[in-house]
Write a protein that holds these residues in place. Structure first.
Motif, PDB file in Angstrom:
ATOM      1  N   SER A 294      55.478  -8.501 -57.899  1.00 14.45           N
ATOM      2  CA  SER A 294      54.358  -9.119 -57.180  1.00 14.45           C
ATOM      3  C   SER A 294      54.501  -8.957 -55.670  1.00 14.45           C
ATOM      4  N   GLY A 295      55.469  -8.130 -55.227  1.00 15.00           N
ATOM      5  CA  GLY A 295      55.607  -7.836 -53.805  1.00 15.00           C
ATOM      6  C   GLY A 295      56.767  -8.524 -53.123  1.00 15.00           C
ATOM      7  N   GLY A 296      57.676  -9.135 -53.892  1.00 12.19           N
ATOM      8  CA  GLY A 296      58.749  -9.903 -53.278  1.00 12.19           C
ATOM      9  C   GLY A 296      60.085  -9.203 -53.195  1.00 12.19           C
ATOM     10  N   GLU A 297      60.147  -7.884 -53.413  1.00 13.79           N
ATOM     11  CA  GLU A 297      61.437  -7.211 -53.511  1.00 13.79           C
ATOM     12  C   GLU A 297      62.242  -7.242 -52.212  1.00 13.79           C
ATOM     13  N   ASN A 298      61.562  -7.319 -51.072  1.00  9.93           N
ATOM     14  CA  ASN A 298      62.261  -7.311 -49.788  1.00  9.93           C
ATOM     15  C   ASN A 298      62.434  -8.702 -49.190  1.00  9.93           C
ATOM     16  N   LYS A 299      62.152  -9.720 -49.968  1.00 13.31           N
ATOM     17  CA  LYS A 299      62.384 -11.093 -49.533  1.00 13.31           C
ATOM     18  C   LYS A 299      63.800 -11.521 -49.913  1.00 13.31           C
ATOM     19  N   GLY A 300      64.213 -12.687 -49.414  1.00 16.85           N
ATOM     20  CA  GLY A 300      65.505 -13.232 -49.781  1.00 16.85           C
ATOM     21  C   GLY A 300      65.469 -13.807 -51.182  1.00 16.85           C
ATOM     22  N   THR A 301      66.632 -13.963 -51.792  1.00 13.20           N
ATOM     23  CA  THR A 301      66.692 -14.439 -53.175  1.00 13.20           C
ATOM     24  C   THR A 301      66.080 -15.821 -53.356  1.00 13.20           C
ATOM     25  N   GLN A 302      66.035 -16.623 -52.271  1.00 10.53           N
ATOM     26  CA  GLN A 302      65.427 -17.955 -52.360  1.00 10.53           C
ATOM     27  C   GLN A 302      63.921 -17.888 -52.604  1.00 10.53           C
ATOM     28  N   ALA A 303      63.339 -16.694 -52.465  1.00 13.41           N
ATOM     29  CA  ALA A 303      61.906 -16.531 -52.692  1.00 13.41           C
ATOM     30  C   ALA A 303      61.530 -16.733 -54.153  1.00 13.41           C
ATOM     31  N   LEU A 304      62.508 -16.844 -55.043  1.00 13.98           N
ATOM     32  CA  LEU A 304      62.192 -17.166 -56.436  1.00 13.98           C
ATOM     33  C   LEU A 304      61.403 -18.466 -56.517  1.00 13.98           C
ATOM     34  N   TYR A 305      61.581 -19.329 -55.534  1.00  9.18           N
ATOM     35  CA  TYR A 305      60.820 -20.578 -55.467  1.00  9.18           C
ATOM     36  C   TYR A 305      59.315 -20.312 -55.526  1.00  9.18           C
ATOM     37  N   GLN A 306      58.881 -19.193 -54.938  1.00  7.88           N
ATOM     38  CA  GLN A 306      57.455 -18.880 -54.932  1.00  7.88           C
ATOM     39  C   GLN A 306      56.935 -18.592 -56.336  1.00  7.88           C
ATOM     40  N   TYR A 307      57.822 -18.133 -57.229  1.00  7.08           N
ATOM     41  CA  TYR A 307      57.412 -17.919 -58.619  1.00  7.08           C
ATOM     42  C   TYR A 307      56.957 -19.234 -59.228  1.00  7.08           C
ATOM     43  N   TYR A 308      57.685 -20.304 -58.937  1.00  7.84           N
ATOM     44  CA  TYR A 308      57.325 -21.610 -59.491  1.00  7.84           C
ATOM     45  C   TYR A 308      56.009 -22.113 -58.901  1.00  7.84           C
ATOM     46  N   GLU A 309      55.788 -21.838 -57.621  1.00  6.96           N
ATOM     47  CA  GLU A 309      54.508 -22.216 -57.010  1.00  6.96           C
ATOM     48  C   GLU A 309      53.356 -21.482 -57.679  1.00  6.96           C
ATOM     49  N   ILE A 310      53.533 -20.194 -57.918  1.00  6.77           N
ATOM     50  CA  ILE A 310      52.485 -19.395 -58.548  1.00  6.77           C
ATOM     51  C   ILE A 310      52.222 -19.864 -59.971  1.00  6.77           C
ATOM     52  N   MET A 311      53.294 -20.113 -60.729  1.00  5.97           N
ATOM     53  CA  MET A 311      53.139 -20.562 -62.110  1.00  5.97           C
ATOM     54  C   MET A 311      52.464 -21.915 -62.185  1.00  5.97           C
ATOM     55  N   SER A 312      52.767 -22.795 -61.227  1.00  3.11           N
ATOM     56  CA  SER A 312      52.158 -24.130 -61.214  1.00  3.11           C
ATOM     57  C   SER A 312      50.659 -24.017 -60.967  1.00  3.11           C
ATOM     58  N   GLN A 313      50.260 -23.129 -60.072  1.00  3.24           N
ATOM     59  CA  GLN A 313      48.846 -22.940 -59.765  1.00  3.24           C
ATOM     60  C   GLN A 313      48.113 -22.341 -60.951  1.00  3.24           C
ATOM     61  N   ALA A 314      48.812 -21.460 -61.708  1.00  4.46           N
ATOM     62  CA  ALA A 314      48.197 -20.836 -62.874  1.00  4.46           C
ATOM     63  C   ALA A 314      47.895 -21.860 -63.949  1.00  4.46           C
ATOM     64  N   ASP A 315      48.761 -22.880 -64.035  1.00  6.70           N
ATOM     65  CA  ASP A 315      48.533 -23.939 -65.042  1.00  6.70           C
ATOM     66  C   ASP A 315      47.363 -24.832 -64.652  1.00  6.70           C
TER      67      ASP A 315
END
Length: 294
Positions: free
Chosen positions: A273-294
């Motif tokens: 989704s475009g996060g390959e060059n971010k820091g590993t802490q960017a996994l947090y954004q996955y949870y934000e995206i999943m929460s919005q999808a719900d």
């Protein structure tokens, strides 16, 4: 006694600080990068530019590499214009890339034939540990010659352990990455839960980081998640690479790693989704995206 001259290849997020700390410790430093501009500040601070891997190897007593992928390690060490074909007999080579244990053993075997002392010595501690010369360094190689590289390692790290023969450093780093991978899921979920519960996440951290839940990732990367700081201390793309190596090694030993596989699956989605060059802490954004999808 005059300190050895060090050749350094790999001036990325961590490598540049590591090279700078070697100079601060009084080592003469040769540097080579594919793009000279990436080393410009080190050159201004006194490092000497070498225009090829071969030239750097010939002019250095200790050659240190911290590059991106196992394919990069293989390229700088094992081709005709690489380190082992050009380093002086009796010199030392230290690969600090997180790479394959099998490749570390192959480099060791070829180096030994050339009279070169080879070590695999991956690190942990991220950009902060590199900057503060406080890295954890996990080494593999001969105990007999380890004292020859210890002063250089001590200029970059605090917790330095020779784990065993060639490849042992890489296997230890795999243990480190396996523990981090599942732990990062917990850190993200705890902080996201705190926010959804209406708590102040940094206040929550004050409580839980001092107890049984405490970890380096929680204390250091948890704060970055809360602040919305997803700049790389360690790239997502490199963590995915590490997890793949760990999964392959685990499967070769019939070791089940379901937590690691789940973490890699989520990081793969983040990368796609475009996060390959971010820091590993960017996994947090996955949870934000999943929460919005719900």
């Amino acid at each position: 006694m005059q300190k050895k001259t060090i050749g350094f290849i790999g001036t990325g997020v961590m490598g540049k600080s590591m090279a700078r700390n070697l100079m601060k410790a009084g080592f003469g430093l040769n540097v080579y990068t594919r793009t000279k501009e990436k080393a410009s500040d080190l050159l201004e601070e006194g490092a000497r530019w070498q225009d090829s891997v071969a030239a750097l190897a010939k002019e250095s007593d200790i050659i240190i590499t911290i590059v991106g992928y196992p394919s990069d390690v293989e390229e700088v060490y094992l081709n005709d214009n690489g380190i082992l074909a050009n380093a002086k007999r009796g010199s030392y080579v230290i690969d600090m890339t997180t790479s394959s244990p099998e490749l570390a053993k192959a480099i060791y075997d070829q180096a030994r034939e050339a009279g070169i002392h080879a070590y695999d010595a991956p690190v942990s501690g991220g950009d902060v540990g590199a900057r503060n010369a406080a890295l954890t360094i996990m080494a593999g190689g001969d105990k007999e010659h380890f004292e020859g590289i210890l002063p250089a390692l001590e200029a970059m790290g605090k917790n330095i352990v020779l784990q065993g023969d060639a490849g042992a450093g890489q296997h230890t780093k795999m243990c480190n990455q396996i523990a981090i991978a599942s732990g990062m899921l917990g850190v993200c979920e705890a902080i996201f839960y705190a926010e959804k519960a209406g708590l102040h996440p940094k206040t929550v951290l004050q409580s839980i980081e001092a107890g049984a839940a405490g970890s380096w990732s929680l204390s250091n990367l948890g704060t970055r998640m809360i602040d919305g700081n997803f700049e790389p201390g360690f790239y997502v793309k490199h963590f995915i690479k590490d997890m793949k190596i760990a999964i392959d090694s685990a499967e070769n030993m019939s070791v089940p790693v379901p937590g690691l596989k789940l973490a890699k699956e989520l990081y793969d989605q983040l990368s796609q989704s475009g996060g390959e060059n971010k820091g590993t802490q960017a996994l947090y954004q996955y949870y934000e995206i999943m929460s919005q999808a719900d």
